[in-house]
Motif scaffolding. Sequence first.
Motif, PDB file in Angstrom:
ATOM      1  N   LEU A 243      51.638  38.490  26.020  1.00 33.94           N
ATOM      2  CA  LEU A 243      51.742  36.805  25.835  1.00 33.94           C
ATOM      3  C   LEU A 243      51.049  36.380  24.371  1.00 33.94           C
ATOM      4  N   MET A 247      53.234  35.091  21.162  1.00 38.46           N
ATOM      5  CA  MET A 247      53.005  33.768  20.486  1.00 38.46           C
ATOM      6  C   MET A 247      52.455  33.949  19.049  1.00 38.46           C
ATOM      7  N   ALA A 289      51.528  30.585  31.429  1.00 38.39           N
ATOM      8  CA  ALA A 289      52.915  30.881  30.646  1.00 38.39           C
ATOM      9  C   ALA A 289      53.527  29.544  30.561  1.00 38.39           C
ATOM     10  N   LEU A 292      51.834  27.154  28.402  1.00 41.48           N
ATOM     11  CA  LEU A 292      51.929  27.395  27.111  1.00 41.48           C
ATOM     12  C   LEU A 292      53.565  27.249  26.416  1.00 41.48           C
ATOM     13  N   LEU A 298      54.844  29.175  23.208  1.00 39.91           N
ATOM     14  CA  LEU A 298      55.323  30.416  23.702  1.00 39.91           C
ATOM     15  C   LEU A 298      56.840  29.976  23.769  1.00 39.91           C
ATOM     16  N   ASN A 302      61.505  34.400  25.589  1.00 40.99           N
ATOM     17  CA  ASN A 302      60.675  35.699  25.394  1.00 40.99           C
ATOM     18  C   ASN A 302      60.689  36.866  26.232  1.00 40.99           C
ATOM     19  N   THR A 305      57.496  36.540  28.083  1.00 43.34           N
ATOM     20  CA  THR A 305      57.368  35.405  28.821  1.00 43.34           C
ATOM     21  C   THR A 305      58.106  35.855  30.019  1.00 43.34           C
TER      22      THR A 305
END
Length: 332
Positions: A243, A247, A289, A292, A298, A302, A305
């Motif tokens: 993660l 980011m 997650a 974020l 984030l 992704n 993620t």
Amino acid sequence: MTQPVPMTELWRGPLLESLHLGHAVICDDSGQIVHSWGDPNAVIYPRSSAKMIQGLPLITSGAAAKYGLNSEHLALACASHSGAHIHTDRVTAWLDHLNLSEHDLRCGPQEPQDMAARDGLILADDTPCQIHNNCSGKHCGFLTVAQHMGAGPEYLEIDHPVQQACLSAIEETTGETSPAYGIDGCSAPNFATSLVGLARSMAWFASAADRSDRASDAAQQLTAAMIKHPELVAGENRACTELMRAMEGRAAIKTGAEAVFIAIIPEKRMGVALKITDGTTRAAECAIASILVRLGVLEAENPATLKFMNAIQYSRRGLECGIIKPAPGFPG
């Protein structure tokens, strides 16, 4: 609301199979609560999520400068690493630099989480040692401070100058008096704090660039080291590493045992702390997650993620069988 709230769900087919409740807090650079879920005043052990706080004396004491430590050392001091060679080789070199050995550590042996390292030990008919312990980097930091102070070798004793320095760092950055301590898995004292206190500390780290004092400079260095070396903070296929990579420098995050997670977000001058009450790691990974993503640091789609939030679950034959996702309304 003071009761824990639903944060993470595990669905299997059409049924909700597991529901994980927790508490979470976001604080700003003034230490005030921006948002909270459940009870922000819940008292917890931060476990390994507090390693960057425990790392502050490594810099503020002058030990890091004296021994020429670099950002890799600082990242390892904050790490709960997997025991891969990238971790153990560096820990060994750090001990060598101090003219110490594995026997000077007090963290205890641990089987490495990294599969290649574990298989290597089996093939060599060898056993794990203390260097494989996921906290061995933190303990090298403790040893560095102890050596710099000229203090004794039993650096885990509660009245040892190293642990008293860690206690001061916890209380100063959380703005609270720690009500108790417990012994962590690595045998070090772990000082309890409220969840809001932990989030306040992380916001203090996040806003460190706004200040010019020695402790704030140390906080900047530790945060930058975590962001620069995510592979040292945890390891491949681990949430912290993957993660943080996703980011791209926007935040530092750190897990702690029993489903604690923190985030340091410098661009927003915010700190996050959460605790899943049943201690389930997968639930804490999904929850951090989702927070974020909500904060915009984030991307929800992704690939990293999607390993932890809205994560499809598969059978051992590769059949899609379920999903781990945020509970409805969380984080809102």
